[in-house]
Design a protein around this motif. Sequence first.
Motif, PDB file in Angstrom:
ATOM      1  N   TRP A 248      28.433 -10.076  15.924  1.00 14.45           N
ATOM      2  CA  TRP A 248      27.386 -10.633  15.925  1.00 14.45           C
ATOM      3  C   TRP A 248      27.063 -10.743  17.943  1.00 14.45           C
ATOM      4  O   TRP A 248      25.899 -10.845  17.967  1.00 14.45           O
ATOM      5  N   ASN A 249      27.505 -10.113  18.355  1.00 12.33           N
ATOM      6  CA  ASN A 249      27.178  -9.558  19.974  1.00 12.33           C
ATOM      7  C   ASN A 249      25.828  -8.885  19.802  1.00 12.33           C
ATOM      8  O   ASN A 249      24.996  -9.190  20.291  1.00 12.33           O
ATOM      9  N   GLY A 250      26.004  -7.968  18.726  1.00 11.10           N
ATOM     10  CA  GLY A 250      25.264  -6.850  18.448  1.00 11.10           C
ATOM     11  C   GLY A 250      23.858  -7.088  17.517  1.00 11.10           C
ATOM     12  O   GLY A 250      23.333  -6.568  17.002  1.00 11.10           O
ATOM     13  N   ARG A 251      24.127  -8.721  17.637  1.00 14.09           N
ATOM     14  CA  ARG A 251      22.916  -9.304  16.448  1.00 14.09           C
ATOM     15  C   ARG A 251      21.680  -8.835  16.662  1.00 14.09           C
ATOM     16  O   ARG A 251      20.671  -8.888  15.285  1.00 14.09           O
ATOM     17  N   GLU A 252      21.516  -8.814  18.041  1.00 17.32           N
ATOM     18  CA  GLU A 252      19.731  -8.160  18.060  1.00 17.32           C
ATOM     19  C   GLU A 252      19.478  -6.541  17.282  1.00 17.32           C
ATOM     20  O   GLU A 252      18.395  -6.153  16.408  1.00 17.32           O
ATOM     21  N   GLU A 253      20.463  -6.185  17.134  1.00 23.23           N
ATOM     22  CA  GLU A 253      20.108  -4.677  17.074  1.00 23.23           C
ATOM     23  C   GLU A 253      19.872  -4.417  15.600  1.00 23.23           C
ATOM     24  O   GLU A 253      20.319  -2.984  14.965  1.00 23.23           O
ATOM     25  N   MET A 254      21.085  -6.143  14.430  1.00 27.53           N
ATOM     26  CA  MET A 254      21.508  -5.253  13.242  1.00 27.53           C
ATOM     27  C   MET A 254      19.956  -4.419  12.665  1.00 27.53           C
ATOM     28  O   MET A 254      20.286  -4.403  11.225  1.00 27.53           O
ATOM     29  N   THR A 255      19.336  -5.274  12.978  1.00 20.41           N
ATOM     30  CA  THR A 255      17.673  -4.363  12.325  1.00 20.41           C
ATOM     31  C   THR A 255      17.835  -3.262  12.111  1.00 20.41           C
ATOM     32  O   THR A 255      16.965  -2.725  10.956  1.00 20.41           O
ATOM     33  N   ASP A 256      18.306  -2.152  13.190  1.00 17.21           N
ATOM     34  CA  ASP A 256      17.914  -1.012  13.290  1.00 17.21           C
ATOM     35  C   ASP A 256      19.505  -0.291  12.663  1.00 17.21           C
ATOM     36  O   ASP A 256      18.733   1.398  12.133  1.00 17.21           O
ATOM     37  N   ILE A 257      20.102  -1.068  11.871  1.00 12.65           N
ATOM     38  CA  ILE A 257      21.459  -0.330  11.090  1.00 12.65           C
ATOM     39  C   ILE A 257      20.986  -0.169   9.324  1.00 12.65           C
ATOM     40  O   ILE A 257      20.687  -1.355   8.823  1.00 12.65           O
TER      41      ILE A 257
ATOM     42  N   ASN B  78      22.951   1.171   7.391  1.00 15.71           N
ATOM     43  CA  ASN B  78      24.265   0.873   6.362  1.00 15.71           C
ATOM     44  C   ASN B  78      24.971   0.082   7.064  1.00 15.71           C
ATOM     45  O   ASN B  78      25.976   0.464   7.520  1.00 15.71           O
ATOM     46  N   MET B  79      24.977  -1.508   6.709  1.00 21.58           N
ATOM     47  CA  MET B  79      25.565  -2.670   7.651  1.00 21.58           C
ATOM     48  C   MET B  79      26.844  -1.943   7.378  1.00 21.58           C
ATOM     49  O   MET B  79      27.817  -2.265   8.361  1.00 21.58           O
ATOM     50  N   GLU B  80      27.056  -2.117   5.709  1.00 24.90           N
ATOM     51  CA  GLU B  80      28.466  -2.217   5.344  1.00 24.90           C
ATOM     52  C   GLU B  80      29.641  -1.007   6.350  1.00 24.90           C
ATOM     53  O   GLU B  80      30.521  -1.404   6.242  1.00 24.90           O
ATOM     54  N   ALA B  81      29.280   0.095   6.227  1.00 22.54           N
ATOM     55  CA  ALA B  81      29.656   1.608   6.275  1.00 22.54           C
ATOM     56  C   ALA B  81      29.834   1.536   8.147  1.00 22.54           C
ATOM     57  O   ALA B  81      31.068   1.471   8.360  1.00 22.54           O
ATOM     58  N   TRP B  82      28.796   0.574   8.620  1.00 22.06           N
ATOM     59  CA  TRP B  82      28.794   0.137   9.924  1.00 22.06           C
ATOM     60  C   TRP B  82      29.728  -0.434  10.397  1.00 22.06           C
ATOM     61  O   TRP B  82      30.638  -0.247  11.483  1.00 22.06           O
ATOM     62  N   CYS B  83      29.918  -1.510   9.928  1.00 24.24           N
ATOM     63  CA  CYS B  83      31.054  -2.414   9.409  1.00 24.24           C
ATOM     64  C   CYS B  83      32.496  -2.075   9.422  1.00 24.24           C
ATOM     65  O   CYS B  83      33.572  -2.285  10.261  1.00 24.24           O
ATOM     66  N   MET B  84      32.424  -1.439   8.852  1.00 24.54           N
ATOM     67  CA  MET B  84      34.002  -0.296   8.920  1.00 24.54           C
ATOM     68  C   MET B  84      34.593   0.811   9.470  1.00 24.54           C
ATOM     69  O   MET B  84      36.224   0.543   9.796  1.00 24.54           O
ATOM     70  N   ARG B  85      33.493   1.433   9.943  1.00 25.65           N
ATOM     71  CA  ARG B  85      33.328   2.107  11.333  1.00 25.65           C
ATOM     72  C   ARG B  85      34.588   1.164  12.361  1.00 25.65           C
ATOM     73  O   ARG B  85      35.017   1.541  12.758  1.00 25.65           O
TER      74      ARG B  85
ATOM     75  N   VAL C 147      26.420  -9.718   6.566  1.00 24.77           N
ATOM     76  CA  VAL C 147      28.021  -9.227   7.546  1.00 24.77           C
ATOM     77  C   VAL C 147      29.188  -9.523   6.536  1.00 24.77           C
ATOM     78  O   VAL C 147      30.414  -9.766   6.109  1.00 24.77           O
ATOM     79  N   LEU C 148      28.807 -11.435   6.130  1.00 24.77           N
ATOM     80  CA  LEU C 148      30.304 -12.226   5.501  1.00 24.77           C
ATOM     81  C   LEU C 148      30.804 -11.601   4.564  1.00 24.77           C
ATOM     82  O   LEU C 148      32.165 -11.416   3.919  1.00 24.77           O
TER      83      LEU C 148
END
Lengths: 177, 166
Positions: free
Chosen positions: B39-48, B50-57, B6-7
Amino acid sequence: MDSKHIEQLLEKYWNCETSLEEEQQLRDFFKGTAIPDSLNETASLFRFFEAEKKKSLGDSFDTAVTKELKKRQGGKIINMVSWVQMARIAAGVLVVVAATYFIRQEVRRAYPEEKVVTDTYTDPQLAFEETKKALMMIGKGFGKAKSEAGKIKMFNEAEKKIQGKETGAEKEESANI
Amino acid sequence: MFEARVLPVKNKLFRFAFRLLGSSEEAKDVVQEVFIKVWNGREEMTDIQNMEAWCMRITKNLSLDRLRMKQRRATDSMEDGFDMQHESLSPHETTEMGESMVRIHELIAALPQKQRQVIHLRDVEGYSYNEICDILELDMNQVKVSLFRARNAVREKLVKINAYGL
């Protein structure tokens, strides 16, 4: 790269037909110095895009955020937005409750409830006498109604008799004719 | 995991929020909010995927929320008789950028919201059309039409500047 090729690429770029690679070629070209005067403004556009891409947050942001998040590790962060939403809902409920209360108060004031009948007698004998008196009154009423109904019966009988006579007279009349 | 995935996208998030909000301070706040959400939803992070697109959204949604709040506040203050404040470049930024760059900055800032988002994602960040669809939650056609309109609006203005120095 010759300027004709660049112009062709630019035409494709304006029409949104360029691939990411071709757009990179344009960016690379406009980074250089051999740019025709006619393309000066277009060059500024590409330089603007390049300059924008260099905007960054700096490492101090990383350390601050990491520190902040580690502090919160394990616990959920209270989201201000959700608090605002909850406050809105609570305010709505409060308004409804207050409105209901005031309306009820008004209604009560406008139409005061009739007093509920409560026991007035403590002595069973007295209560019995009073009940008897009340029942007697009702009984008297019934008796009166019965005698009145008897009169109606008498009227009915009289009516029947008259009708019977009338039909007899009619028969006689028709026989005479 | 968080630091590795993420960073590194923080600058892209910052630039995107800045493009939407026009204020670096607010853009910084939005990025911080995005990180807290992730950070709050980090448990579901493995299911995502395209992390970058998700963060952009998330960045887009939070920035638009802020804009809506600002607009609401601006409307309220206008009703109260105050003037609206417009976001503009600081004198320091203007000197640093140079005249032609400032003109282009203003030109892009004047584009409609959706066109501004699309041109930024494509021409500054170099995202593919599919990624832009994913970030903006739009279909391919909408993305292409918006980009076409944005580029052509910019082109028309550039031609005018070139011909009449306007």
